[in-house]
Design an enzyme around this catalytic site. Sequence first.
Site, PDB file in Angstrom:
ATOM      1  N   LYS A 156      54.764  34.616  27.368  1.00 33.39           N
ATOM      2  CA  LYS A 156      53.414  34.134  27.073  1.00 33.39           C
ATOM      3  C   LYS A 156      53.470  32.868  26.214  1.00 33.39           C
ATOM      4  O   LYS A 156      52.810  31.879  26.509  1.00 33.39           O
ATOM      5  CB  LYS A 156      52.621  35.228  26.389  1.00 33.39           C
ATOM      6  CG  LYS A 156      52.662  36.555  27.191  1.00 33.39           C
ATOM      7  CD  LYS A 156      51.393  37.135  27.438  1.00 33.39           C
ATOM      8  CE  LYS A 156      51.341  38.391  28.269  1.00 33.39           C
ATOM      9  NZ  LYS A 156      52.542  39.065  28.700  1.00 33.39           N
ATOM     10  N   LYS A 209      45.500  39.503  24.732  1.00 31.76           N
ATOM     11  CA  LYS A 209      46.614  40.269  25.298  1.00 31.76           C
ATOM     12  C   LYS A 209      47.801  40.296  24.351  1.00 31.76           C
ATOM     13  O   LYS A 209      47.992  39.385  23.533  1.00 31.76           O
ATOM     14  CB  LYS A 209      47.033  39.689  26.652  1.00 31.76           C
ATOM     15  CG  LYS A 209      47.342  38.207  26.683  1.00 31.76           C
ATOM     16  CD  LYS A 209      47.555  37.751  28.134  1.00 31.76           C
ATOM     17  CE  LYS A 209      47.693  36.244  28.246  1.00 31.76           C
ATOM     18  NZ  LYS A 209      47.862  35.794  29.649  1.00 31.76           N
ATOM     19  N   ARG A 227      51.327  33.559  41.633  1.00 32.93           N
ATOM     20  CA  ARG A 227      52.736  33.582  41.219  1.00 32.93           C
ATOM     21  C   ARG A 227      53.479  32.500  42.017  1.00 32.93           C
ATOM     22  O   ARG A 227      53.580  32.564  43.240  1.00 32.93           O
ATOM     23  CB  ARG A 227      53.338  34.954  41.466  1.00 32.93           C
ATOM     24  CG  ARG A 227      54.866  35.025  41.365  1.00 32.93           C
ATOM     25  CD  ARG A 227      55.427  34.615  40.004  1.00 32.93           C
ATOM     26  NE  ARG A 227      54.846  35.320  38.896  1.00 32.93           N
ATOM     27  CZ  ARG A 227      55.233  36.537  38.491  1.00 32.93           C
ATOM     28  NH1 ARG A 227      56.186  37.184  39.147  1.00 32.93           N
ATOM     29  NH2 ARG A 227      54.658  37.106  37.453  1.00 32.93           N
ATOM     30  N   ARG A 241      47.494  36.953  43.506  1.00 35.45           N
ATOM     31  CA  ARG A 241      47.226  38.368  43.261  1.00 35.45           C
ATOM     32  C   ARG A 241      45.755  38.513  42.888  1.00 35.45           C
ATOM     33  O   ARG A 241      45.336  38.063  41.827  1.00 35.45           O
ATOM     34  CB  ARG A 241      48.165  38.882  42.173  1.00 35.45           C
ATOM     35  CG  ARG A 241      49.606  38.902  42.695  1.00 35.45           C
ATOM     36  CD  ARG A 241      50.678  38.602  41.709  1.00 35.45           C
ATOM     37  NE  ARG A 241      50.437  37.526  40.796  1.00 35.45           N
ATOM     38  CZ  ARG A 241      51.069  37.421  39.616  1.00 35.45           C
ATOM     39  NH1 ARG A 241      51.936  38.330  39.253  1.00 35.45           N
ATOM     40  NH2 ARG A 241      50.832  36.404  38.823  1.00 35.45           N
ATOM     41  N   ARG A 287      42.167  41.622  36.036  1.00 33.01           N
ATOM     42  CA  ARG A 287      43.631  41.516  36.130  1.00 33.01           C
ATOM     43  C   ARG A 287      44.032  41.510  37.600  1.00 33.01           C
ATOM     44  O   ARG A 287      43.684  42.423  38.357  1.00 33.01           O
ATOM     45  CB  ARG A 287      44.303  42.690  35.416  1.00 33.01           C
ATOM     46  CG  ARG A 287      43.940  42.791  33.946  1.00 33.01           C
ATOM     47  CD  ARG A 287      44.479  44.071  33.346  1.00 33.01           C
ATOM     48  NE  ARG A 287      43.933  45.254  34.007  1.00 33.01           N
ATOM     49  CZ  ARG A 287      44.395  46.492  33.835  1.00 33.01           C
ATOM     50  NH1 ARG A 287      45.418  46.706  33.029  1.00 33.01           N
ATOM     51  NH2 ARG A 287      43.836  47.502  34.472  1.00 33.01           N
ATOM     52  N   ASP A 344      52.836  31.714  36.402  1.00 37.74           N
ATOM     53  CA  ASP A 344      51.532  32.305  36.716  1.00 37.74           C
ATOM     54  C   ASP A 344      50.462  31.250  36.489  1.00 37.74           C
ATOM     55  O   ASP A 344      50.349  30.683  35.394  1.00 37.74           O
ATOM     56  CB  ASP A 344      51.270  33.524  35.830  1.00 37.74           C
ATOM     57  CG  ASP A 344      52.108  34.728  36.239  1.00 37.74           C
ATOM     58  OD1 ASP A 344      52.764  34.658  37.301  1.00 37.74           O
ATOM     59  OD2 ASP A 344      52.109  35.721  35.501  1.00 37.74           O
ATOM     60  N   GLU A 401      51.304  31.897  32.170  1.00 35.12           N
ATOM     61  CA  GLU A 401      52.540  32.541  31.720  1.00 35.12           C
ATOM     62  C   GLU A 401      53.716  31.936  32.474  1.00 35.12           C
ATOM     63  O   GLU A 401      53.565  31.391  33.574  1.00 35.12           O
ATOM     64  CB  GLU A 401      52.512  34.057  31.959  1.00 35.12           C
ATOM     65  CG  GLU A 401      51.487  34.805  31.135  1.00 35.12           C
ATOM     66  CD  GLU A 401      51.603  36.324  31.281  1.00 35.12           C
ATOM     67  OE1 GLU A 401      52.666  36.812  31.726  1.00 35.12           O
ATOM     68  OE2 GLU A 401      50.620  37.007  30.960  1.00 35.12           O
ATOM     69  N   ASN A 421      57.295  33.514  33.621  1.00 34.09           N
ATOM     70  CA  ASN A 421      58.086  34.738  33.700  1.00 34.09           C
ATOM     71  C   ASN A 421      59.559  34.396  33.883  1.00 34.09           C
ATOM     72  O   ASN A 421      59.945  33.805  34.900  1.00 34.09           O
ATOM     73  CB  ASN A 421      57.605  35.596  34.865  1.00 34.09           C
ATOM     74  CG  ASN A 421      56.199  36.118  34.620  1.00 34.09           C
ATOM     75  OD1 ASN A 421      56.015  37.201  34.103  1.00 34.09           O
ATOM     76  ND2 ASN A 421      55.204  35.318  34.986  1.00 34.09           N
TER      77      ASN A 421
END
Length: 318
Positions: free
Chosen positions: A126, A161, A211, A226, A234, A274, A282, A284
């Site tokens: 994050k 979050k 993604r 997504r 979410r 993301d 984000e 990852n």
Amino acid sequence: MNYSLGVVMDPIAQINFKKDTTLALLQAAQDCGFQLFYFEQSHLYLENGRATGRGCPMQVFDDENRWFSLDESREMPLGDLDVILMRVDPPFDNEYVYSTYILEAAEREGATVVNKPQALRDCNEKIFATSFPQCCPPVLVSRDMAKLREFHRTHQDVIYKPLDGMGGAGIFHCKPDGANLGAILEMLTDHGRQQIMAQRYIPEIKDGDKRILVVNGEAIPYCLARIPEAGETRGNLAAGGRGEARPLTDRDRWIVEQVAPTLKEKGLLFVGLDVIGDYLTEINVTSPTCVREIDAAYNTDIGARLMSGITHLLAQKR
């Protein structure tokens, strides 16, 4: 030339055959001639400063009833492996950190570790995104309740979050009325004892949390959007979102261009960005997913691209 590849992962018997990215990467490695060895975190140790593990020679199969076989385990110096994939899912806890220390020792002893252990420790998924403010929505990382409340007063529609979650766990959408804001902040910050992230809500989440996979600094030209269930904020597949593969937009490619040089500099060979709407949310680095879904839609063979990059690095070392 044949190479050896060790994978450190969660228990392989428990993965989802149809969706698991690690299995897709292992299948690609085996197709490229790598000899595979299987480890879980508990199989790694340091003995007199030397990185060692109890590894099982492994084969993988494209068969949902039998996707792997393991031979008898044996003790082996991790530095003797040509490459090690670190593919353990978060949470990023102390055990994960200790594993990166062991893998860093293996790196010193000759193994190439993907992704680089130091970068795994340094790049919180994050917070790392905030290194590229030109790509991000307004964001605050703090445990100060007053600052977190002020962020809501300024931006009205806010996502809060934890910094160590995955799969959409612990994410709260606080709307302009501020309902339950106090309770949300008390819970997430543990009454001001731990840092969290506040991020301006991005309404384009309804069109999907994209993604984008980056291999050796280059974007795969398609992403997986997504899309949240009705009434959800979410998009994570683990939270019930559905995946829809799409080509990258010009803005997506621009974001990758901003981030990619830093990824390469830090030894982050396989990364998932993301992106919601026009914004990076984000980065990852621990165990990026969505390879199978993108491959199925566009025949991209992402695992083969990663193995090609790894083989190139190994050839350079020799």
